[in-house]
Every structure is written in C-alpha cells, then in structure tokens.
Motif scaffolding. Sequence first.
Motif, short mmCIF file in Angstrom:
data_model
loop_
_atom_site.label_atom_id
_atom_site.label_comp_id
_atom_site.label_asym_id
_atom_site.label_seq_id
_atom_site.Cartn_x
_atom_site.Cartn_y
_atom_site.Cartn_z
N SER A 56 33.81 -19.34 22.83
CA SER A 56 33.84 -17.90 22.99
C SER A 56 35.23 -17.37 22.67
O SER A 56 36.25 -18.02 22.95
CB SER A 56 33.44 -17.50 24.41
OG SER A 56 32.07 -17.76 24.62
N PHE A 130 28.57 -11.59 32.09
CA PHE A 130 28.49 -12.46 30.92
C PHE A 130 28.67 -13.94 31.29
O PHE A 130 28.21 -14.82 30.55
CB PHE A 130 29.56 -12.09 29.89
CG PHE A 130 29.34 -10.78 29.20
CD1 PHE A 130 28.52 -10.70 28.08
CD2 PHE A 130 29.93 -9.62 29.68
CE1 PHE A 130 28.31 -9.49 27.44
CE2 PHE A 130 29.73 -8.41 29.05
CZ PHE A 130 28.92 -8.34 27.93
N MET A 134 27.48 -17.45 29.28
CA MET A 134 28.48 -18.17 28.49
C MET A 134 28.52 -19.63 28.92
O MET A 134 28.62 -20.54 28.08
CB MET A 134 29.86 -17.53 28.67
CG MET A 134 29.98 -16.10 28.15
SD MET A 134 31.49 -15.28 28.70
CE MET A 134 32.76 -16.28 27.92
N LEU A 141 30.03 -15.74 23.15
CA LEU A 141 30.56 -14.37 23.21
C LEU A 141 31.75 -14.21 22.28
O LEU A 141 32.67 -15.03 22.28
CB LEU A 141 30.98 -14.03 24.64
CG LEU A 141 31.60 -12.64 24.84
CD1 LEU A 141 30.56 -11.55 24.64
CD2 LEU A 141 32.23 -12.52 26.23
N SER A 161 37.45 -17.93 27.39
CA SER A 161 37.55 -17.45 26.01
C SER A 161 38.93 -17.75 25.45
O SER A 161 39.89 -17.93 26.19
CB SER A 161 37.30 -15.94 25.94
OG SER A 161 36.12 -15.58 26.61
#
Length: 439
Positions: A56, A130, A134, A141, A161
């Motif tokens: 992500s 989210f 994820m 994402l 991320s």
Amino acid sequence: MADLFDSDLPPKKPAGPRPLADRLRPRALSQVIGQQQVLGPDAPLGAMLASGSLSSLVFWGPPGVGKTTIARLLANESDLHFVQISAIFTGVPDLRKVFEAAKIRRANGQGTLLFVDEIHRFNKAQQDGFLPYMEDGTILLVGATTENPSFELNAALLSRSQVLILTRLNEDDLELLAQRAEAELGRALPLDTPARAALINMADGDGRSLLNLIEQIAGWKTDKPLGVDTLTSRLMKRAAKYDKSGDEHYNLISALHKSVRGSDPDAALYWLARMLTGGEDPRYLARRIVRMAVEDIGLADPQAQHVCLQAWETYERLGSPEGELALGQAVTYLALAPKSNAGYVAFKAAMVAAKKTGSEPPPAHILNAPTTLMKEQGFGAGYAYDHDAEDGFSGQDYFPEGMKRGIYYLPVDRGFERDLKKRLDFFAGLRAKRKARQN
C-alpha cells in the motif's frame, strides 16, 4: 455516487472529443514523464514491481504530477482491478460497497487496487476503516494527497503504507510533454522561442495545466509564430500555487527565513516575492521579518530590529503595493547584517533554568525593605550600590541563594557583539578580582 464503480461498468460512448490530457495519458509506467525518484529501476516503485511485492502506498505531491496515472498503471502492471474514489464525494456507505465488491473479486481470484484521491479529506476514524481490508489483502490501497501525510493521516494508516513523494515537473519534463502534445495534434504550437518558454513557465510544474493551455493555443489561427505579449494577452494569467493555510505557506516562510539566515539577499527577496504574489498578508510577513531580526541578527546589529519595525510602520502607512518595497528593503538589510543567535539561545537557556528553579526567591540583599519588619528580616542588608563602587561595578551575585551562577549569554565575535563580548569579559574579570579579594 453514480460514477463510483465506473471501472466495473462497460465503457460509455464518448460525448465529444477526448481532452488532450486524456489522449496523452501514458499506457505504461515507462511512458510516464518525470518522477524517476519513484519510478526508476532502483527507486521504490521500480524495486517493488521487479520483486513482485507491491505494498500500500501514499502519493504525496502537488496537482498535475501524475498521481492518478501512476496508480492506474500500477494496477494494470500488477493485474489488479482498478477502482478510483474521491474522499470529497465518498461516504461510509459507499466505502462499504467498495469493500464488499473487492471481497467478491478476491474470492474469484482477482485483487483490487483502490485509489483514493484527496485521502486526507477522510477523518481519522474513516481512515481506520481501511485498516482491516488492507491487512487481510482485500485491497491494496493507494492514496493521493497534496497535504503533508505526517499531519493529515493517522499513524496506523501510515504504518501500513509507504509514502512516496512526487514532485513538480521540471522544464525539461514539460518540454517533452509539449512535444508529445504537438505529435498528437499533428502540428507545432504557433509560438516563437520566448513565448514557448513563457508557456512552460505558466504551467508551473503542472503537466495537466500545460496540456490544457496547449489545447487552447492549438486552436489559434495565425500566419506567423506568436510572441510573449500576444500569448499572455490571450491566456488568462494563471494564479500561483500558494496555499496560505497549508504546507506551502510554511515551506515558503521557512525558505525566506533560512535565506536571510544564510546571508543570501537574492534568495530572500525571491521567497518574499513568491509569498506576496501568492496573496500572503504583508502584515504576517512584517511580523516574521521582525522575528528574524531578533532571532538571527540579535545584538550583532541592534539597528536591524529598528529597520524592520520602521519597514512595518511604512507598510501600514502606505499599504500595498508601495509599502511592500519597505519589507523588501528590510529583508535585504537582514540578509546582509552580521548574524548572531546568542541572545536567542541565552533566553531559551534562561527559560529552562527558570522552570527548574521557579520558586527560588531573589537573594535578600537585593530585595527592597520599605517597612521596619522587612529591614529586621535582613531585606536589603549588604546591598552594594554599583554607582558607588570602583569602575561602577560591585560584582555582587544576583542569582537566588544556593543556585549556581548561570552563564547563558555567549556573544559571537561578529558585528556589534564583538564590543559586547569585550564588556562581558571586562565585567567577568572584575567579578573574579572581587571574589579573590573576599577569599
């Protein structure tokens, strides 16, 4: 949310000619202009794709640098279904539909790359929504934001991320984009060399903006190349990208301050002009300029603070644009003034000491004794009147009793502080002599 699942629907027949920016959209990552710090073979995305371990991502950068395009191409090259939403138009019920559709795809053997434009618009609780999708691989994402993720995205989302910074396109990138546009249009732009350079400058690093401008120019009919004056008269001047309340505000004032501190008047004037042309309040700049005088010039040039205050007063009397010249002169003066932060450092050190010893009273000998009781308590006893002492200096201790004498102010050997350093050394010598005599 009629267009929320456009990527799941059959393609619609175009209602009219496709915009130039859409026609020139790259079909592979190798066709993307610029952003080699992200896309290069040894850059983060290049390495991820080579190893097949895409994670992500959060794309942080200004508008028009390819965030959406790169996300779409990542989906294509990773065989992921691409879904695009905007945090501005998407609510919690819409997100649930996105996640449910992604679950179905996953059950059928296909992953989903969910591209969230303006992801910083979701509040922290919505961002948390989210996380489970994820973590279990329902979605990969890819968020896009023009704001600093450190401030706008919560820690849990950031920890899952990788933040990649996309930058404005440089002049070479924009020229290459212009050439691709000319090839698509089948004709050269009707501009002479200076006008072409002016057009590139107008785009201000934004590829989409450049293509929109080119689309306007392409329809102009002329027998000879147009010059800068004609170009600027036919195109509305594009407003500078400057957010007075966002990252750009703080980035530019930091650039101005550091240019002054670095004794570069040309750079300082440039950043001052950038902020003024962007619509910054000159009074805010006047306050910050005074702060620079106090923090970075200090007593190396005591006149600097007066110059800045006079510039502020001049602006208040003249207003814009005449008064802005006074601010420019003040910035120039500060950049060329001798620098010292000794006073600033001394004050901070004194504040630290004060917080540690905040309840300690002054020594009794420097307390006033207006009443008999206070005199009986020893207030004022032993105070030496400095004007009556040799050299006008008694050398007494003015710190709280039992507190070690602090040394906070250490002047530099520049500007007026050279003289102050001599005075400080002079008084330190006298104090040492007085102490030796007492012992």
